[in-house]
Every structure is written in C-alpha cells, then in structure tokens.
Design an enzyme around this catalytic site. Sequence first.
Site, PDB file in Angstrom:
ATOM      1  CB  THR A  29      -0.981  -0.105   1.279  1.00 14.05           C
ATOM      2  OG1 THR A  29      -1.824   1.181   0.928  1.00 14.05           O
ATOM      3  CG2 THR A  29      -0.382  -0.036   2.556  1.00 14.05           C
ATOM      4  CG  ASN A  30      -0.302   4.488  -1.725  1.00  9.93           C
ATOM      5  OD1 ASN A  30      -0.778   5.852  -1.122  1.00  9.93           O
ATOM      6  ND2 ASN A  30      -0.804   4.012  -2.618  1.00  9.93           N
ATOM      7  CG  LEU A  31       3.401   6.337   3.792  1.00  7.28           C
ATOM      8  CD1 LEU A  31       4.416   7.309   4.169  1.00  7.28           C
ATOM      9  CD2 LEU A  31       2.610   5.875   4.936  1.00  7.28           C
ATOM     10  CB  SER A  32      -2.529   8.071  -0.192  1.00 12.21           C
ATOM     11  OG  SER A  32      -3.965   8.702  -0.317  1.00 12.21           O
ATOM     12  CB  ALA A  96      -2.002   7.379  -3.753  1.00  9.97           C
TER      13      ALA A  96
END
Length: 217
Positions: A29-32, A96
């Site tokens: 996943t990512n930090l959005s 994102a």
Amino acid sequence: FVPKVLAGRRLLITAGPTFEAIDPVRGITNLSSGRMGYAIARAARQAGAEVTLVSGPVALAAPPGVERIDVRSALDMHAAVMARATTADIFIAVAAVADYRVANAAEHKLKKDHGGVPAIELVENPDILAEVAALADGPFCVGFAAESQNLEAYAQAKRHKKKIPLIVGNLIQDGFGGDDNRLVLFDDQGSHPLTPASKSALATQLVDHIAKLTGSH
Ligand code: C5P
C-alpha cells in the site's frame, strides 16, 4: 453561504490508497491519507453536486450527503469507477492507485518455515483515469500529479498522456498525510498556482475552477 457552482452535477471521485494483497494478511500500500480527496468530495457536495466517493482503505468518515463506495485493491476501484463513469458529469481521480499488484497472491498465509524467501511477482494495474478519459461521451476528467520535483513539466506531460483537460499538481513533500497542501492547477490555459492553504480551502478553490471550466458557473 456556499455558492452552488456545481448544482445538480454528478461527480465521481476516487480517494485514498489502494491495498494490493500478498496473502490474506499482508499487502502493498502507500501513505495516502485520503484527506485531499475527502475534502474535495465535501466541497463539491457543499457546492450542490451529487457526489459518489470511491474510497480505498482510510480512517476517515464520509462527508455528509456523500455516497461512499469502499474498495480495497486497484482492480476493485477500477470496477467501481467503470460501473459509474458513464453516468457522471465530472470525474476527479485523487486516489494514489498502486501501479502494480501481486500476480501470485497466496490464498493462505505465507509461512516462514516453508521453502525460502517468497518471490513476489508484480503485474501492472489498469490506469483508471486514462480509461475514463478515453470513454466516448465520458465525464470531464481531472487528475492529480504528486511529484517530488519538476512539478510543471511532469504534471503537463501526465495531462497530455492521459488526455485530460485539467491536472492538479502537488509536491509530495507538501501534501502527503498533512492538513495543508500546496497545489498548482494545469489546464489548456497554462498554470494556476493556488495560495498554500488547508486542504479544505484548496478543495473549494479547485471546485470553483472545475465549475468555470465546465461552464456551470
Ligand atoms: O500515472 P500517475 O499514477 O502518476 O497519475 C496520477 C493520476 O492518475 C491520479 O489522478 C491518479 O488517481 C490516477 N491514476 C489512476 N489509476 C492508476 C494510476 C493513477 O486513476 N492506475
């Protein structure tokens, strides 16, 4: 008092990260945080739009009056958006989305004691925004470009590649995860830097700009 610059317009918007499963308990996943997308959904609703928010996993409540569709992976988000894109007037892709998903996601939890280091194979995800932009009779499309350098060049290149009329550039050191942001709008007329402000104030300015470009002012 909020002017109803998007009265009666149907807005479809994506927000948040996606989560690409590796096995039933792990993923990429990512930090959005989803905050920018949620702020735009709220501002558009306040401006009179009928808003559907397709959201990746975030810790935020849906803004009042906004229909929220929860999704997890990029493929889920793609399906939820494509099912609704032709009935939308405006599509704003803020999510994102992971560029890649795991091709060989495991049905059961990967165990450390079996056969060495697992190989994670990646496969490209569909570009949701480019696909919606390519629809005949599709909605007015707005993209986001989060860049760490060369904002104008990269954002304009992305706008032309995805064939969209408007892209919102932000330098990721300014925006990710925080309450404030610094945005520059790029369209056929050139660049429009917005005064750095809270995500909610910027969302209102973006909604106004979209209303002008789509002639609903
Ligand atoms: O290509 P890139 O990811 O940098 O473009 C960012 C823009 O495209 C954002 O508006 C994002 O929401 C959208 N996007 C998408 N589907 C993808 C990748 C990006 O809708 N698979």
